[in-house]
Design an enzyme around this catalytic site. Structure first.
Site: not given
Length: 125
Positions: A80, A92
């Site tokens: 998350e 990411y």
């Protein structure tokens, strides 16, 4: 935010992977912790010292974790990230994570958490 007690508890749990990035002088630059269960894992926390940021430390830690988990038979890695954390989102995304969900108002400041996943079957171990 993870406190010392929470991190210590994690270290004692089954399936927890911890990677540490250090200098040649053995000074810590950053670390990450993840937990694997069956063929899935979650990246729980990633931190890099402010003076070491934007030097590839986080990228190397994430790549190392992905390779290690893939070699161990883990198929997907989740995490998350705060929707407003543009630097982390770029990291990411560059590592191949794809959006797979959202947790509305997940963080104390009211920010949403984007749920991202990486297919580790595509990672070379």
């Amino acid at each position: 935010m993870w406190d010392e007690a929470a991190l210590a508890a994690l270290l004692g749990m089954d399936g927890v992977e911890t990677l540490l990035a250090v200098t040649d002088e053995r000074r810590a630059l950053g670390f990450l912790m993840a937990r694997a269960v069956c063929d899935e894992a979650e990246l729980l926390t990633l931190a890099v010292e402010p003076e070491a940021r934007r030097r590839g430390v986080a990228r190397a830690l994430v790549a190392g974790l992905a390779a290690r988990l893939a070699a161990g038979g883990v198929r997907r890695l989740f995490l998350e990230v705060a929707s407003r954390n543009d630097a982390a989102r770029r990291l990411y995304e560059a590592a191949g994570f794809q959006p797979c969900g959202m947790r509305r108002r997940y963080y104390a400041d009211g920010d949403d958490a984007l749920v991202l996943a990486l297919d580790l079957r595509m990672v070379r171990s």
